[in-house]
Design a protein around this motif. Structure first.
Motif, PDB file in Angstrom:
ATOM      1  N   ARG A   1     -14.733  20.930  11.386  1.00  0.00           N
ATOM      2  CA  ARG A   1     -14.974  19.492  11.568  1.00  0.00           C
ATOM      3  C   ARG A   1     -16.350  19.235  12.165  1.00  0.00           C
ATOM      4  N   ARG A   2     -16.736  20.059  13.145  1.00  0.00           N
ATOM      5  CA  ARG A   2     -18.047  19.890  13.760  1.00  0.00           C
ATOM      6  C   ARG A   2     -19.154  20.117  12.732  1.00  0.00           C
ATOM      7  N   GLU A   3     -19.026  21.176  11.938  1.00  0.00           N
ATOM      8  CA  GLU A   3     -20.047  21.458  10.924  1.00  0.00           C
ATOM      9  C   GLU A   3     -20.119  20.348   9.888  1.00  0.00           C
ATOM     10  N   LEU A   4     -18.969  19.807   9.489  1.00  0.00           N
ATOM     11  CA  LEU A   4     -18.976  18.695   8.538  1.00  0.00           C
ATOM     12  C   LEU A   4     -19.639  17.467   9.143  1.00  0.00           C
ATOM     13  N   ALA A   5     -19.320  17.188  10.400  1.00  0.00           N
ATOM     14  CA  ALA A   5     -19.926  16.031  11.064  1.00  0.00           C
ATOM     15  C   ALA A   5     -21.431  16.205  11.203  1.00  0.00           C
ATOM     16  N   ASN A   6     -21.875  17.411  11.524  1.00  0.00           N
ATOM     17  CA  ASN A   6     -23.313  17.653  11.658  1.00  0.00           C
ATOM     18  C   ASN A   6     -24.021  17.552  10.317  1.00  0.00           C
TER      19      ASN A   6
END
Length: 89
Positions: A72-77
């Motif tokens: 999720r963090r990588e997608l958000a970034n």
């Protein structure tokens, strides 16, 4: 008793607008790591439900949660740098 049935479903069942657009397919492809991590988390949780969770089950669930958060963090970034349609900020 006669049932009243509409023909609209039969007419529009194969309409072009029912298919996902290329943008929607691209969005699904971008979100696939999050989806797969979520499936892995659910699998780990189901395994832990079948019996009294031991240390290995707890680790598996914890690692699966971490993978979901990382995905999720990588997608958000990745999506943070994209501009929204319509010029919205």
């Amino acid at each position: 008793m006669n049932h009243i049935v509409t023909v609209q479903d039969a007419v529009t069942a194969f309409a072009d607008f029912m298919e996902p657009t290329n943008e929607e397919l691209d969005a699904i492809e971008r979100e696939m790591p999050v989806i797969l991590a979520g499936v892995e988390l659910v699998d780990a949780q189901i395994t832990a439900l079948d019996r009294v969770p031991n240390e290995m089950d707890n680790r598996r669930v914890r690692r699966a949660r971490n993978r979901v958060l990382t995905a999720r963090r990588e997608l958000a970034n990745r999506t943070a740098g994209r501009s929204l349609p319509g010029g919205a900020a």
